[in-house]
Design an enzyme around this catalytic site. Structure first.
Site, PDB file in Angstrom:
ATOM      1  N   CYS A  37       1.712  -7.223  -1.199  1.00 56.25           N
ATOM      2  CA  CYS A  37       1.478  -6.287  -2.381  1.00 56.25           C
ATOM      3  C   CYS A  37       2.570  -5.048  -2.646  1.00 56.25           C
ATOM      4  CB  CYS A  37       0.245  -5.161  -1.881  1.00 56.25           C
ATOM      5  SG  CYS A  37       0.522  -4.526  -0.408  1.00 56.25           S
ATOM      6  N   CYS A  73       2.658  -8.348   6.777  1.00 55.46           N
ATOM      7  CA  CYS A  73       2.816  -8.581   5.290  1.00 55.46           C
ATOM      8  C   CYS A  73       3.149  -7.463   4.460  1.00 55.46           C
ATOM      9  CB  CYS A  73       1.209  -9.108   5.060  1.00 55.46           C
ATOM     10  SG  CYS A  73       1.241  -9.564   3.443  1.00 55.46           S
ATOM     11  N   CYS A  96      -3.076 -10.458  -2.316  1.00 60.68           N
ATOM     12  CA  CYS A  96      -3.365 -10.377  -1.031  1.00 60.68           C
ATOM     13  C   CYS A  96      -4.160 -11.461  -0.384  1.00 60.68           C
ATOM     14  CB  CYS A  96      -4.301  -8.801  -0.747  1.00 60.68           C
ATOM     15  SG  CYS A  96      -4.847  -8.504   0.788  1.00 60.68           S
ATOM     16  N   ASP A 125     -17.557   8.070  -6.584  1.00 61.80           N
ATOM     17  CA  ASP A 125     -16.355   8.268  -7.127  1.00 61.80           C
ATOM     18  C   ASP A 125     -15.982   9.692  -7.742  1.00 61.80           C
ATOM     19  OD1 ASP A 125     -13.886   7.200  -7.914  1.00 61.80           O
ATOM     20  OD2 ASP A 125     -14.720   5.980  -9.454  1.00 61.80           O
TER      21      ASP A 125
HETATM   22  C1  B12 Z   1      -7.843   8.850  -7.969  1.00 62.99           C
HETATM   23  C2  B12 Z   1      -8.006   7.376  -7.725  1.00 62.99           C
HETATM   24  C3  B12 Z   1      -7.068   6.357  -8.381  1.00 62.99           C
HETATM   25  C4  B12 Z   1      -5.926   6.664  -8.600  1.00 62.99           C
HETATM   26  C5  B12 Z   1      -5.038   6.763  -7.556  1.00 62.99           C
HETATM   27  C6  B12 Z   1      -5.243   5.803  -6.472  1.00 62.99           C
HETATM   28  C7  B12 Z   1      -4.808   6.088  -4.883  1.00 62.99           C
HETATM   29  N1  B12 Z   1      -4.410   5.003  -4.481  1.00 62.99           N
HETATM   30  O1  B12 Z   1      -5.082   7.273  -4.668  1.00 62.99           O
HETATM   31  C8  B12 Z   1      -5.556   5.307  -9.508  1.00 62.99           C
HETATM   32  C9  B12 Z   1      -5.900   5.734 -11.406  1.00 62.99           C
HETATM   33  C10 B12 Z   1      -3.997   4.823  -9.560  1.00 62.99           C
HETATM   34  C11 B12 Z   1      -6.443   4.366  -8.950  1.00 62.99           C
HETATM   35  C12 B12 Z   1      -6.185   3.154  -9.129  1.00 62.99           C
HETATM   36  C13 B12 Z   1      -7.338   2.091  -8.626  1.00 62.99           C
HETATM   37  N2  B12 Z   1      -8.490   2.249  -8.061  1.00 62.99           N
HETATM   38 CO1  B12 Z   1      -9.066   4.322  -7.670  1.00 62.99          CO
HETATM   39  N3  B12 Z   1      -9.791   5.742  -7.196  1.00 62.99           N
HETATM   40  C14 B12 Z   1      -9.286   7.043  -7.231  1.00 62.99           C
HETATM   41  C15 B12 Z   1     -10.237   7.886  -6.540  1.00 62.99           C
HETATM   42  C16 B12 Z   1     -11.148   8.754  -7.425  1.00 62.99           C
HETATM   43  C17 B12 Z   1      -9.624   8.993  -5.556  1.00 62.99           C
HETATM   44  C18 B12 Z   1      -8.539   8.055  -4.515  1.00 62.99           C
HETATM   45  C19 B12 Z   1      -7.975   9.118  -3.647  1.00 62.99           C
HETATM   46  O2  B12 Z   1      -8.575  10.011  -2.979  1.00 62.99           O
HETATM   47  N4  B12 Z   1      -6.537   9.232  -3.444  1.00 62.99           N
HETATM   48  C20 B12 Z   1      -5.639   9.909  -2.788  1.00 62.99           C
HETATM   49  C21 B12 Z   1      -5.029   9.285  -1.534  1.00 62.99           C
HETATM   50  C22 B12 Z   1      -4.534  10.145  -0.692  1.00 62.99           C
HETATM   51  O3  B12 Z   1      -6.031   8.805  -0.810  1.00 62.99           O
HETATM   52  P1  B12 Z   1      -5.805   7.017  -0.562  1.00 62.99           P
HETATM   53  O4  B12 Z   1      -4.873   6.376  -1.507  1.00 62.99           O
HETATM   54  O5  B12 Z   1      -7.232   6.628  -0.330  1.00 62.99           O
HETATM   55  O6  B12 Z   1      -4.827   7.277   0.812  1.00 62.99           O
HETATM   56  C23 B12 Z   1      -5.354   7.150   2.217  1.00 62.99           C
HETATM   57  C24 B12 Z   1      -4.659   6.379   2.826  1.00 62.99           C
HETATM   58  O7  B12 Z   1      -3.753   5.663   2.308  1.00 62.99           O
HETATM   59  C25 B12 Z   1      -3.819   7.112   4.080  1.00 62.99           C
HETATM   60  N5  B12 Z   1      -2.530   7.241   3.831  1.00 62.99           N
HETATM   61  C26 B12 Z   1      -1.937   8.105   2.964  1.00 62.99           C
HETATM   62  N6  B12 Z   1      -0.670   8.200   3.325  1.00 62.99           N
HETATM   63  C27 B12 Z   1      -0.530   7.377   4.461  1.00 62.99           C
HETATM   64  C28 B12 Z   1       0.723   7.041   5.035  1.00 62.99           C
HETATM   65  C29 B12 Z   1       0.560   6.207   6.132  1.00 62.99           C
HETATM   66  C30 B12 Z   1       1.884   5.980   6.983  1.00 62.99           C
HETATM   67  C31 B12 Z   1      -0.598   5.672   6.264  1.00 62.99           C
HETATM   68  C32 B12 Z   1      -0.637   4.686   7.535  1.00 62.99           C
HETATM   69  C33 B12 Z   1      -1.769   5.802   5.941  1.00 62.99           C
HETATM   70  C34 B12 Z   1      -1.602   6.851   4.727  1.00 62.99           C
HETATM   71  O8  B12 Z   1      -4.660   8.146   3.831  1.00 62.99           O
HETATM   72  C35 B12 Z   1      -5.232   8.491   2.684  1.00 62.99           C
HETATM   73  C36 B12 Z   1      -6.304   9.443   2.812  1.00 62.99           C
HETATM   74  O9  B12 Z   1      -7.453   8.634   3.784  1.00 62.99           O
HETATM   75  C37 B12 Z   1     -11.245   6.943  -5.630  1.00 62.99           C
HETATM   76  C38 B12 Z   1     -12.420   7.377  -5.223  1.00 62.99           C
HETATM   77  C39 B12 Z   1     -12.715   8.546  -4.263  1.00 62.99           C
HETATM   78  N7  B12 Z   1     -13.212   9.514  -4.505  1.00 62.99           N
HETATM   79  O10 B12 Z   1     -12.041   8.230  -3.275  1.00 62.99           O
HETATM   80  C40 B12 Z   1     -11.081   5.772  -6.432  1.00 62.99           C
HETATM   81  C41 B12 Z   1     -11.061   4.370  -5.741  1.00 62.99           C
HETATM   82  C42 B12 Z   1     -10.027   4.521  -4.547  1.00 62.99           C
HETATM   83  N8  B12 Z   1     -10.364   3.510  -6.703  1.00 62.99           N
HETATM   84  C43 B12 Z   1     -10.898   2.241  -6.604  1.00 62.99           C
HETATM   85  C44 B12 Z   1     -10.397   1.058  -7.434  1.00 62.99           C
HETATM   86  C45 B12 Z   1     -11.175  -0.199  -7.372  1.00 62.99           C
HETATM   87  C46 B12 Z   1      -9.279   1.397  -7.988  1.00 62.99           C
HETATM   88  C47 B12 Z   1      -8.409   0.192  -8.824  1.00 62.99           C
HETATM   89  C48 B12 Z   1      -8.523  -1.141  -7.956  1.00 62.99           C
HETATM   90  C49 B12 Z   1      -8.795  -0.180 -10.097  1.00 62.99           C
HETATM   91  C50 B12 Z   1      -8.065  -1.001 -11.020  1.00 62.99           C
HETATM   92  N9  B12 Z   1      -8.410  -2.208 -10.930  1.00 62.99           N
HETATM   93  O11 B12 Z   1      -7.345  -0.721 -11.745  1.00 62.99           O
HETATM   94  C51 B12 Z   1      -7.008   0.722  -8.276  1.00 62.99           C
HETATM   95  C52 B12 Z   1      -6.372   0.096  -7.305  1.00 62.99           C
HETATM   96  C53 B12 Z   1      -4.893   0.877  -7.258  1.00 62.99           C
HETATM   97  C54 B12 Z   1      -4.568   0.896  -5.552  1.00 62.99           C
HETATM   98  N10 B12 Z   1      -3.634   0.164  -5.295  1.00 62.99           N
HETATM   99  O12 B12 Z   1      -5.153   1.966  -5.058  1.00 62.99           O
HETATM  100  C55 B12 Z   1     -12.109   2.138  -5.456  1.00 62.99           C
HETATM  101  C56 B12 Z   1     -11.345   1.466  -4.374  1.00 62.99           C
HETATM  102  C57 B12 Z   1     -12.267   0.264  -3.460  1.00 62.99           C
HETATM  103  C58 B12 Z   1     -11.654  -0.122  -2.693  1.00 62.99           C
HETATM  104  N11 B12 Z   1     -11.849  -1.498  -2.023  1.00 62.99           N
HETATM  105  O13 B12 Z   1     -10.571   0.329  -2.052  1.00 62.99           O
HETATM  106  C59 B12 Z   1     -12.387   3.544  -5.234  1.00 62.99           C
HETATM  107  C60 B12 Z   1     -12.765   4.170  -3.868  1.00 62.99           C
HETATM  108  C61 B12 Z   1     -13.582   3.990  -6.279  1.00 62.99           C
HETATM  109  C62 B12 Z   1     -14.931   3.553  -5.634  1.00 62.99           C
HETATM  110  N12 B12 Z   1     -15.694   4.431  -5.337  1.00 62.99           N
HETATM  111  O14 B12 Z   1     -15.184   2.455  -5.296  1.00 62.99           O
HETATM  112  N13 B12 Z   1      -7.357   4.967  -8.466  1.00 62.99           N
HETATM  113  S1  SF4 Z   2      -2.927  -5.289   1.499  1.00 63.09           S
HETATM  114 FE1  SF4 Z   2      -2.947  -7.494   1.715  1.00 63.09          FE
HETATM  115  S2  SF4 Z   2      -0.917  -7.926   0.504  1.00 63.09           S
HETATM  116 FE2  SF4 Z   2      -0.846  -5.724   1.071  1.00 63.09          FE
HETATM  117  S3  SF4 Z   2       0.164  -5.746   2.933  1.00 63.09           S
HETATM  118 FE3  SF4 Z   2      -1.879  -5.825   3.484  1.00 63.09          FE
HETATM  119  S4  SF4 Z   2      -2.268  -7.849   3.815  1.00 63.09           S
HETATM  120 FE4  SF4 Z   2      -0.546  -7.979   2.715  1.00 63.09          FE
END
Ligand code: B12
Ligand code: SF4
Ligand code: SF4
Length: 368
Positions: free
Chosen positions: A198, A195, A252, A138
């Site tokens: 979310c 789906c 989900c 993380d």
């Molecule tokens: C910053 C952060 C947050 C932020 C921002 C979340 C986010 N989605 O970026 C906040 C505070 C909101 C947050 C919330 C949560 N977090 Co958090 N967070 C992080 C952290 C430190 C960085 C995430 C990151 O790099 N974000 C940057 C964006 C760009 O990355 P991304 O969302 O993964 O996006 C990828 C894809 O979506 C894709 N993508 C992007 N754009 C597009 C567009 C298209 C068209 C497509 C197809 C794909 C795509 O490419 C991106 C890069 O791979 C990580 C740990 C880490 N170092 O990775 C934990 C992490 C992601 N968090 C985690 C958790 C558990 C949570 C929460 C569930 C906690 C909670 N219950 O409140 C929530 C979930 C919210 C959610 N729906 O994501 C876990 C996730 C585990 C898992 N099973 O996924 C992590 C990995 C921590 C860990 N070590 O376990 N988090």
């Molecule tokens: S993350 Fe889960 S709830 Fe969201 S679109 Fe995918 S299958 Fe549906």
């Protein structure tokens, strides 16, 4: 240099060691952030979706070689934190606040790191050549979900969480970067299909595109990462969340049959209620699962430190938790919270005070 059959058997032994240390998933990714993910991350930053999370701007995010020169493989692991308790969407008691599921027990950073250290020790015993390794959970600037997907641990779903077809998404991930060349896994295919549950369920419309989260709209961001005032226009959407949010995972379908952990560290903590809960005789038990808002509002700083010792909730800090509790109380419109809110409105911290005054106005405005 290891021969191919040694590489394959080393990987199997690493996976067995990971499983015996309590990890639920283990796979191997190449030591490079996939270009597509790096580009998406840069686009995300460019749009300012990270808000106040300045640590997300560290440039090494895109470059594993900067974190461990000579890295050749990334061992990705996952640990399930799900316990057999109802989902947030199944608990609608306005008098209780929601702490997200991963935060009911111990802080995962330390326990994951300790397990990963033991895994490195185990690998040193079975590897036939010396190697460098770096543990990340993380806090290191890594796109952990992108690496975990590359290691076959699941797909990055529309809610942007990593989902495994059998394990769901209630798990945390960690990595070992290593100079060892290990047998690689294949990335997991996407199973979201048509789906959109979310996206439709997110109360603050934070999932702005499939897989893209505008963190500055996410309840998890407001209740954990924002350290000062929560902008008024975002307070109503927070509902009764006091730390994090689980809604986009609760709805989900891949979490319907998600397995439970047997580890004690993720079970909700229980506390004895009372003014000084450590010294007063045992009364009604309360817990980090669906905690009573009145009880949270009554905690003094010492009690906060005591109850949430080594808990992820500490990240919000005492004043942040009280701020969140005030918002949840205001959103509840429950009049019996007014005395607690009046106490918080006299709090020496101006941020807590202001949020409590807002909540009082919100409850009072319901009179007419
Ligand atoms: C910053 C952060 C947050 C932020 C921002 C979340 C986010 N989605 O970026 C906040 C505070 C909101 C947050 C919330 C949560 N977090 Co958090 N967070 C992080 C952290 C430190 C960085 C995430 C990151 O790099 N974000 C940057 C964006 C760009 O990355 P991304 O969302 O993964 O996006 C990828 C894809 O979506 C894709 N993508 C992007 N754009 C597009 C567009 C298209 C068209 C497509 C197809 C794909 C795509 O490419 C991106 C890069 O791979 C990580 C740990 C880490 N170092 O990775 C934990 C992490 C992601 N968090 C985690 C958790 C558990 C949570 C929460 C569930 C906690 C909670 N219950 O409140 C929530 C979930 C919210 C959610 N729906 O994501 C876990 C996730 C585990 C898992 N099973 O996924 C992590 C990995 C921590 C860990 N070590 O376990 N988090
Ligand atoms: S993350 Fe889960 S709830 Fe969201 S679109 Fe995918 S299958 Fe549906
Ligand atoms: S964690 Fe909550 S607020 Fe954040 S995207 Fe998911 S449902 Fe929306």
């Amino acid at each position: 240099m290891l021969a191919i059959d040694q590489i394959i058997s080393l990987k199997t032994e690493i996976q067995q060691a990971a499983s015996s240390l309590g990890f639920d998933l283990c796979g191997i990714a190449p030591a490079a952030t996939p270009v597509r993910d790096r580009d998406k991350y840069l686009e995300w930053l460019g749009k300012g979706f990270h808000g106040e999370m300045k640590y997300m701007e560290r440039p090494e995010h895109a470059d594993i070689q900067q974190l461990l020169p000579g890295a050749r493989s990334v061992i990705c692991v996952a640990i399930i934190y799900n316990t057999p308790h109802p989902k947030s969407i199944e608990c609608n008691d306005p008098e209780r606040g929601w702490i997200s599921r991963y935060a009911w027990g111990e802080d995962y950073h330390e326990s994951l790191k300790n397990r990963l250290k033991l895994l490195v020790d185990a690998i040193r015993k079975i590897a036939t050549e010396p190697f460098d390794a770096r543990i990340c959970v993380d806090t290191a600037p890594l796109l952990e979900r992108a690496l975990a997907r590359a290691a076959g641990l699941g797909w990055i779903a529309k809610n942007s969480c990593l989902i495994h077809p059998k394990k769901g998404s209630w798990f945390l991930i960690g990595e070992i970067l290593t100079t060892l060349a290990l047998e690689l896994d294949q990335p997991s295919p996407d199973h979201c299909g048509s789906c959109t549950r979310c996206i439709d369920a997110c109360p603050t419309v934070a999932i702005v595109q499939p897989g893209v989260l505008d963190a500055t709209r996410c309840i998890s961001y407001f209740t954990i990462e924002v350290k000062e005032s929560i902008p008024e226009e975002h307070r109503a959407g927070i509902g009764r969340h006091v730390f994090g949010c689980d809604i986009c995972q609760d709805v989900c379908p891949w979490n319907r049959k998600a397995p439970f952990t047997v580890l004690d560290e993720f079970q909700p903590r229980t506390f004895n209620q009372g003014n000084d809960a450590r010294t007063s005789p045992p009364q009604e038990k309360t817990s980090s699962f669906n905690a009573p808002l009145e009880w949270l509002a009554s905690l003094n700083e010492e009690e906060f430190r005591h109850f949430f010792r080594k808990s992820p909730v500490r990240r919000a800090r005492y004043r942040g938790l009280l701020r969140n509790v005030a918002v949840a109380m205001g959103n509840s419109k429950v009049k019996k919270f007014l005395p607690s809110l009046r106490c918080l409105a006299n709090h020496p911290d101006p941020m807590v005070k202001e949020h409590a005054q807002w909540a009082i106005r919100k409850i009072d405005s319901d009179d007419c």
